[in-house]
Write an enzyme that holds these catalytic residues in place. Structure first.
Site, PDB file in Angstrom:
ATOM      1  N   GLY A 112       0.432  -1.359   0.071  1.00 48.14           N
ATOM      2  CA  GLY A 112       0.224   0.209   0.123  1.00 48.14           C
ATOM      3  C   GLY A 112       0.982   1.509   0.197  1.00 48.14           C
ATOM      4  O   GLY A 112       0.306   2.029   1.152  1.00 48.14           O
ATOM      5  N   HIS A 124       1.519   0.878 -12.751  1.00 50.38           N
ATOM      6  CA  HIS A 124       2.883   0.321 -13.757  1.00 50.38           C
ATOM      7  C   HIS A 124       4.131   0.210 -13.852  1.00 50.38           C
ATOM      8  O   HIS A 124       4.755   1.597 -13.744  1.00 50.38           O
ATOM      9  CB  HIS A 124       2.197  -0.724 -14.815  1.00 50.38           C
ATOM     10  CG  HIS A 124       3.024  -1.524 -15.607  1.00 50.38           C
ATOM     11  ND1 HIS A 124       2.839  -3.134 -14.499  1.00 50.38           N
ATOM     12  CD2 HIS A 124       4.156  -2.674 -15.956  1.00 50.38           C
ATOM     13  CE1 HIS A 124       3.464  -4.179 -15.522  1.00 50.38           C
ATOM     14  NE2 HIS A 124       4.163  -3.343 -15.975  1.00 50.38           N
ATOM     15  N   ASP A 137      -3.301  -4.250 -18.100  1.00 50.95           N
ATOM     16  CA  ASP A 137      -1.742  -3.579 -17.889  1.00 50.95           C
ATOM     17  C   ASP A 137      -2.583  -2.735 -19.721  1.00 50.95           C
ATOM     18  O   ASP A 137      -0.729  -2.837 -20.162  1.00 50.95           O
ATOM     19  CB  ASP A 137      -0.466  -3.898 -17.938  1.00 50.95           C
ATOM     20  CG  ASP A 137      -0.183  -4.559 -16.655  1.00 50.95           C
ATOM     21  OD1 ASP A 137      -0.506  -3.760 -15.748  1.00 50.95           O
ATOM     22  OD2 ASP A 137       0.520  -5.522 -16.785  1.00 50.95           O
TER      23      ASP A 137
END
Ligand code: GRF
Length: 203
Positions: free
Chosen positions: A12, A106, A147
């Site tokens: 996180g 990403h 993605d």
């Protein structure tokens, strides 16, 4: 203001960076829910410690997931979704209900080094094995595939000849923590439009 649901399965740190940007006044948003597919996650712990509704999908049957999620998102007033280390595909109904209002981050320069199985150190090992001289982070809109959606923001980091996956990951993560809140602010300001599967950012 964005009413953000953050989906995060792991430690996180991007959720924390988003929360910090909100506190600092750099991001006009409120985190209305944190959702994880794993019952034990640093992201859920952070949410609980900060009085943010923390929801786990781990007890929800696969066939009920789509409608359960849509119901929870509506209940918490979510109007934007950010994936931050979420290790599962979002159900198709959620993707379509929030089309162009879902982002992911990403840890590489998409469209290279993405797709199923490209997560965590696998990404950085593949980048190093390719001999690339730069890597970076990408914020993109989410569609039905891993993605793949239109790119919103990217930033590069250099790769050293003797780099390790750990060192590269740390360098990229630093960039992630900067560009994720910045990208979300573009949406909060209504500056992002999508056409022909590409974004353009109004100045
Ligand atoms: C980040 O590297 C992000 O790019 C990827 O998953 C990781 C999540 O890290 N999608 P954290 O849980 O935000 O620390």
């Amino acid at each position: 203001m964005l009413h953000l649901a953050v989906f995060a399965s792991g430690r996180g740190s991007n959720l924390r960076a988003i929360d910090q940007a909100i506190t600092d006044g750099r991001l006009d948003a409120r985190v209305v829910a944190v959702i994880s597919n794993r019952a034990a996650s640093g992201a859920l712990d952070f949410a609980r410690e900060h009085g943010i509704p923390a929801l786990s999908l781990s007890e929800i049957a696969a066939e009920a997931e789509d409608s359960w999620l849509q119901e929870q998102l509506a209940k918490c007033g979510c109007d934007f979704i950010s994936l931050a280390g979420y290790m599962k595909l979002l159900p198709a109904g959620v993707v379509s209900a929030y089309r162009h209002r879902i982002t992911n981050i990403h840890p590489a320069l998409l469209p290279s080094f993405g797709g199923k199985g490209m997560f965590g150190r696998h990404v950085h090992e593949a980048v190093l094995a390719s001999g690339a001289k730069v890597s970076g982070a990408t914020v993109h809109l989410v569609d039905e595939e891993y993605d793949r959606g239109p790119i919103v923001m990217q930033r590069c980091v250099p790769i050293a000849d003797d780099d390790t996956a750990e060192r590269l990951a740390a360098r990229v993560l630093e960039i992630e923590h900067r560009i994720y809140p910045e990208s979300l602010q573009l949406f909060a300001d209504g500056r992002v439009t999508v056409r022909d599967n590409k974004t353009s950012i109004r100045s």
